[in-house]
Design an enzyme around this catalytic site. Structure first.
Site, mmCIF file in Angstrom:
data_model
loop_
_atom_site.group_PDB
_atom_site.id
_atom_site.type_symbol
_atom_site.label_atom_id
_atom_site.label_comp_id
_atom_site.label_asym_id
_atom_site.label_seq_id
_atom_site.Cartn_x
_atom_site.Cartn_y
_atom_site.Cartn_z
ATOM 1 N N ASP A 9 39.676 42.951 27.945
ATOM 2 C CA ASP A 9 40.479 43.417 29.079
ATOM 3 C C ASP A 9 41.217 42.254 29.734
ATOM 4 O OD1 ASP A 9 39.946 46.152 28.983
ATOM 5 O OD2 ASP A 9 38.048 45.908 30.043
ATOM 6 N N GLY A 10 40.564 41.073 29.783
ATOM 7 C CA GLY A 10 41.194 39.895 30.373
ATOM 8 C C GLY A 10 42.469 39.534 29.609
ATOM 9 N N GLU A 19 43.712 45.079 40.579
ATOM 10 C CA GLU A 19 43.513 44.998 42.029
ATOM 11 C C GLU A 19 44.020 43.694 42.633
ATOM 12 O OE1 GLU A 19 41.329 42.721 40.106
ATOM 13 O OE2 GLU A 19 39.991 44.433 40.099
HETATM 14 P P1 NAD Z 1 35.862 38.507 33.511
HETATM 15 O O1 NAD Z 1 35.826 37.762 32.231
HETATM 16 O O2 NAD Z 1 35.045 38.014 34.681
HETATM 17 O O3 NAD Z 1 35.490 40.030 33.173
HETATM 18 C C1 NAD Z 1 35.239 40.989 34.082
HETATM 19 C C2 NAD Z 1 34.792 42.286 33.410
HETATM 20 O O4 NAD Z 1 35.613 43.323 33.960
HETATM 21 C C3 NAD Z 1 34.945 42.372 31.888
HETATM 22 O O5 NAD Z 1 33.795 42.974 31.365
HETATM 23 C C4 NAD Z 1 36.152 43.300 31.705
HETATM 24 O O6 NAD Z 1 36.072 44.059 30.505
HETATM 25 C C5 NAD Z 1 36.005 44.188 32.898
HETATM 26 N N1 NAD Z 1 37.221 44.873 33.304
HETATM 27 C C6 NAD Z 1 38.459 44.354 33.464
HETATM 28 N N2 NAD Z 1 39.307 45.334 33.830
HETATM 29 C C7 NAD Z 1 38.570 46.474 33.880
HETATM 30 C C8 NAD Z 1 38.885 47.814 34.223
HETATM 31 N N3 NAD Z 1 40.107 48.172 34.594
HETATM 32 N N4 NAD Z 1 37.872 48.729 34.193
HETATM 33 C C9 NAD Z 1 36.622 48.381 33.852
HETATM 34 N N5 NAD Z 1 36.260 47.128 33.527
HETATM 35 C C10 NAD Z 1 37.240 46.188 33.551
HETATM 36 O O7 NAD Z 1 37.361 38.600 34.016
HETATM 37 P P2 NAD Z 1 38.619 39.106 33.260
HETATM 38 O O8 NAD Z 1 38.274 39.616 31.893
HETATM 39 O O9 NAD Z 1 39.665 38.075 33.395
HETATM 40 O O10 NAD Z 1 39.005 40.357 34.178
HETATM 41 C C11 NAD Z 1 39.439 40.198 35.497
HETATM 42 C C12 NAD Z 1 38.890 41.354 36.274
HETATM 43 O O11 NAD Z 1 37.507 41.131 36.486
HETATM 44 C C13 NAD Z 1 39.452 41.518 37.651
HETATM 45 O O12 NAD Z 1 40.651 42.236 37.638
HETATM 46 C C14 NAD Z 1 38.340 42.249 38.361
HETATM 47 O O13 NAD Z 1 38.514 43.652 38.344
HETATM 48 C C15 NAD Z 1 37.105 41.963 37.533
HETATM 49 N N6 NAD Z 1 36.095 41.343 38.376
HETATM 50 C C16 NAD Z 1 34.979 42.054 38.647
HETATM 51 C C17 NAD Z 1 34.009 41.549 39.494
HETATM 52 C C18 NAD Z 1 32.808 42.380 39.782
HETATM 53 O O14 NAD Z 1 32.726 43.489 39.242
HETATM 54 N N7 NAD Z 1 31.938 41.903 40.619
HETATM 55 C C19 NAD Z 1 34.172 40.296 40.079
HETATM 56 C C20 NAD Z 1 35.325 39.579 39.774
HETATM 57 C C21 NAD Z 1 36.294 40.122 38.934
#
Ligand code: NAD
Length: 272
Positions: A45-46, A123
């Site tokens: 997804d990233g 977001e």
């Molecule tokens: P990352 O490597 O920290 O991965 C975050 C996780 O979020 C991964 O498992 C990815 O598959 C998942 N993810 C991303 N978009 C998603 C979506 N629309 N629905 C469900 N899962 C989703 O970071 P990254 O891969 O660069 O992704 C960035 C995203 O990580 C940000 O947009 C944010 O939504 C998410 N994030 C989540 C948290 C949390 O849940 N506490 C904290 C920080 C960031």
């Protein structure tokens, strides 16, 4: 048709990219990183979020497709093992497009700096370097509450399953043109009071955050986080632009939610 491929950059994703690129060129498609009609992200997804950001300036001319080289992702429905099948679909079948809403974010600054306008697929989050943030939260130009806490997250429907979900926000089907405002550890006592529940705003309802005291914040737009100084306000609403996903087979949102969050749970027969 012109296409471009964005790889996560690890060995497996780069191999998939190289193979796919060659197969599609063999089918007479043109590799064009400047003006692609189709952008394929290979990774997770990233990587998809990165591909979106790279082609954010031509969303009306570009459609996106995600191949995952790790776990099933929210934006990546094809597996690397399905490469040949996918390449034939791309080369031979006219694609069906599904559009999802995006979040428009405008950051305005105290000095005469130009406002920063961008879009988020998942977001926008705002936090502070130390202590808590205090915001006057306005909705549709009216004061709604004074928020004090760790921060706020404002997400799209397709981003509602990401950070928003971890914060206790609801999951919104991406056919609904809405944004969701979710609190990050709000302070609620006899002095400070916030609504406490996630808010879902329809199209045309703007959410404006005006900071008190502090003006230096950590603002995350999808996977990119930066520190901004002299922040006067942050404005969010449903964007006019939309993201276009290529579909060669159904990829129902609720199946994705189930497969990502529920499917691992034990079936009834295995309950102890
Ligand atoms: P990352 O490597 O920290 O991965 C975050 C996780 O979020 C991964 O498992 C990815 O598959 C998942 N993810 C991303 N978009 C998603 C979506 N629309 N629905 C469900 N899962 C989703 O970071 P990254 O891969 O660069 O992704 C960035 C995203 O990580 C940000 O947009 C944010 O939504 C998410 N994030 C989540 C948290 C949390 O849940 N506490 C904290 C920080 C960031």
């Amino acid at each position: 048709m012109n296409f471009a491929i964005v790889s996560r950059g690890d060995e497996r994703s780069d191999n998939v990219k190289a193979k796919m690129k060659q197969y599609l060129i063999d089918f007479d498609l043109a590799y064009n990183e400047q003006e692609p009609d189709l952008v394929i992200s290979v990774g997770g997804d990233g990587t998809f979020l990165e591909a979106f950001r790279r082609y954010i300036h031509r969303l009306d001319k570009t459609a996106f497709l995600g191949v995952h080289t790790g776990h099933l992702g929210f934006y990546t429905d094809w597996t690397a093992d399905e490469l040949e099948k996918l390449v034939i679909e791309i080369a031979k079948t006219p694609f069906h497009v599904v559009e999802y809403p995006l979040l428009e974010v405008i950051i305005r600054f105290k000095k005469d700096e130009k406002p920063l306008k961008t879009l988020a697929l998942n977001e926008m989050t705002v936090k502070t370097l130390e202590g808590s943030v205090v915001f006057d939260v306005q909705i549709r130009g009216e004061h709604f509450e004074t928020f004090r806490g760790d921060g706020l997250c404002i997400s799209t429907p397709s981003g509602s399953t990401a950070y928003n979900k971890s914060l206790g926000g609801g999951i919104i089907h991406p056919s609904l043109e809405a944004i969701q405002v979710t609190e990050i550890a709000s302070i609620n006592n006899r002095v400070f009071r916030t609504i406490g529940s996630p808010l879902i705003l329809p199209k045309h309802h703007t959410c404006l955050l005006r900071p008190y005291q502090k003006d230096r914040f950590i603002i995350g737009i999808d996977h990119i986080t930066k520190t901004y100084s002299d922040v006067k306000s942050i404005q969010c609403r449903v964007a006019r632009e939309r993201i276009r996903f290529v579909r060669y087979r159904p990829f129902p949102f609720w199946n994705r939610v189930r497969d990502s969050f529920i499917a691992e749970a034990k079936p009834k027969e295995e309950w102890q």
